[in-house]
Write a protein that holds these residues in place. Sequence first.
Motif, short mmCIF file in Angstrom:
data_model
loop_
_atom_site.label_atom_id
_atom_site.label_comp_id
_atom_site.label_asym_id
_atom_site.label_seq_id
_atom_site.Cartn_x
_atom_site.Cartn_y
_atom_site.Cartn_z
N LEU A 60 0.83 -1.03 -0.16
CA LEU A 60 -0.01 0.09 0.03
C LEU A 60 0.94 1.37 0.00
O LEU A 60 0.64 2.12 -0.94
CB LEU A 60 -1.13 0.16 1.14
N PRO A 61 1.54 1.40 0.98
CA PRO A 61 2.56 2.53 0.72
C PRO A 61 3.23 2.74 -0.50
O PRO A 61 3.56 3.84 -0.98
CB PRO A 61 3.37 2.45 2.19
N ALA A 62 3.87 1.71 -0.82
CA ALA A 62 4.59 1.65 -2.27
C ALA A 62 3.63 2.20 -3.55
O ALA A 62 4.10 2.86 -4.29
CB ALA A 62 5.29 0.39 -2.51
N ARG B 224 3.00 6.00 -3.11
CA ARG B 224 4.35 6.49 -3.50
C ARG B 224 4.87 6.48 -4.90
O ARG B 224 5.47 7.17 -5.56
CB ARG B 224 5.39 6.22 -2.42
N THR B 225 4.90 5.14 -5.34
CA THR B 225 5.32 4.76 -6.44
C THR B 225 4.55 3.89 -7.31
O THR B 225 4.56 2.66 -7.31
CB THR B 225 7.07 4.09 -6.32
N PRO B 226 3.59 4.54 -8.07
CA PRO B 226 2.32 3.68 -8.49
C PRO B 226 2.66 2.61 -9.18
O PRO B 226 1.70 1.44 -9.37
CB PRO B 226 1.54 4.68 -9.21
N ASP B 227 3.91 2.42 -9.96
CA ASP B 227 4.03 1.44 -11.02
C ASP B 227 5.04 0.35 -10.32
O ASP B 227 5.25 -0.63 -11.17
CB ASP B 227 4.77 2.06 -12.18
N GLY C 103 5.23 -11.35 -11.26
CA GLY C 103 5.47 -9.95 -11.91
C GLY C 103 4.23 -8.99 -12.02
O GLY C 103 4.27 -7.95 -12.83
N GLN C 104 3.17 -9.50 -11.43
CA GLN C 104 1.94 -8.82 -11.37
C GLN C 104 1.97 -7.47 -10.23
O GLN C 104 2.51 -7.62 -9.16
CB GLN C 104 0.80 -9.61 -11.05
N HIS C 105 1.21 -6.43 -10.67
CA HIS C 105 1.31 -5.43 -9.82
C HIS C 105 -0.01 -5.77 -8.36
O HIS C 105 -0.69 -6.64 -8.58
CB HIS C 105 0.39 -4.15 -10.44
N TRP C 106 0.42 -5.25 -7.36
CA TRP C 106 -0.43 -5.55 -6.40
C TRP C 106 -2.03 -5.16 -6.48
O TRP C 106 -2.85 -6.25 -6.03
CB TRP C 106 -0.04 -4.56 -4.96
N VAL C 107 -2.34 -4.11 -7.27
CA VAL C 107 -3.75 -4.27 -7.56
C VAL C 107 -4.56 -4.93 -8.26
O VAL C 107 -5.44 -5.59 -8.43
CB VAL C 107 -4.06 -2.49 -8.05
N GLY D 180 -4.53 -12.62 -5.75
CA GLY D 180 -4.46 -13.51 -4.85
C GLY D 180 -3.83 -12.49 -3.54
O GLY D 180 -3.96 -13.16 -2.47
N LEU D 181 -3.66 -11.43 -3.85
CA LEU D 181 -2.87 -10.70 -2.71
C LEU D 181 -3.74 -9.96 -1.73
O LEU D 181 -3.34 -9.81 -0.89
CB LEU D 181 -1.77 -9.72 -3.56
N GLY D 182 -4.92 -9.90 -2.31
CA GLY D 182 -5.98 -9.33 -1.55
C GLY D 182 -5.93 -7.72 -1.62
O GLY D 182 -6.38 -7.17 -0.32
N ALA D 183 -5.58 -7.08 -2.40
CA ALA D 183 -5.57 -5.54 -2.35
C ALA D 183 -6.83 -5.15 -2.36
O ALA D 183 -7.20 -4.02 -1.77
CB ALA D 183 -4.63 -5.15 -3.70
N GLY D 184 -7.88 -5.58 -2.95
CA GLY D 184 -9.28 -5.20 -3.17
C GLY D 184 -9.69 -4.98 -1.85
O GLY D 184 -10.52 -3.94 -1.50
#
Length: 240
Positions: free
Chosen positions: A74-76, A79-82, A91-95, A99-103
């Motif tokens: 989240l803080p990354a 701060r650094t959206p990409d 290699g996928q983005h958090w959003v 499986g990461l649970g960003a939602g």
Amino acid sequence: MRLYAIGDIHGQLDLLKAAHERIFDDGGRDAVIAHVGDLIDRGPDSRGVVEHLLRGQRAGRPWIVTRGNHDRFLPAFLRTPDWIDPGLSSGQHWVDHPGLGAGATLRSYGVDPDQPRAAVLKAARRAVPADHAQFLAALPLWYLHPLALVVHAGIRPGIDLQHQAEDDLVWIREGFLDCPADFGVLVVHGHTALDRPTRHANRLNLDGGAAYGRPLSAAVIEPGAVHLLTDHGRHPLPVE
């Protein structure tokens, strides 16, 4: 001498509060409690977890919170959206990662995750309190106590603690979990979810899978003994 420790929380505020109460019942409200990280993602109330721990520390509670790999996302992003975490083999983005649970984290802050990423970023920058982002970004990577080294994922064997790489401390599995060496102190960690907390001769894994509907582990560590704290009191954790 004793140390209390809590496993990966993953947005489970009610479970966290219940774990704290079990500790308070055992050791009083001023007990030293170390949390192994992964405060956010997957569970329903990441915002509430961050706020609860932040308020506790501000109130003078002796609560240590180490940084998990999920706590970087989240803080990354703000701060650094990409930025894509190098520990992610996909290699996928958090959003975007399914499986990461960003939602769940974004929803806890009132942000709709099903928008284009640029819209998610704009909304998240408005919704996430600055002190939450700063708290997550500044979490220490480890905590050394006379009874244990508390770290999220583990350590790279053979490397001095001061020279450990951050990516290892929050991501490591291979090379640590299968290492039988004496680390000089019990390593208390999470990151690798199990069906239950497990104690080995050189390490204690407290990730009991709260992110997947299982209990949130809380343990008390004393010289020569580790006990899991349950609603019915202490339960010894023997070495496996």
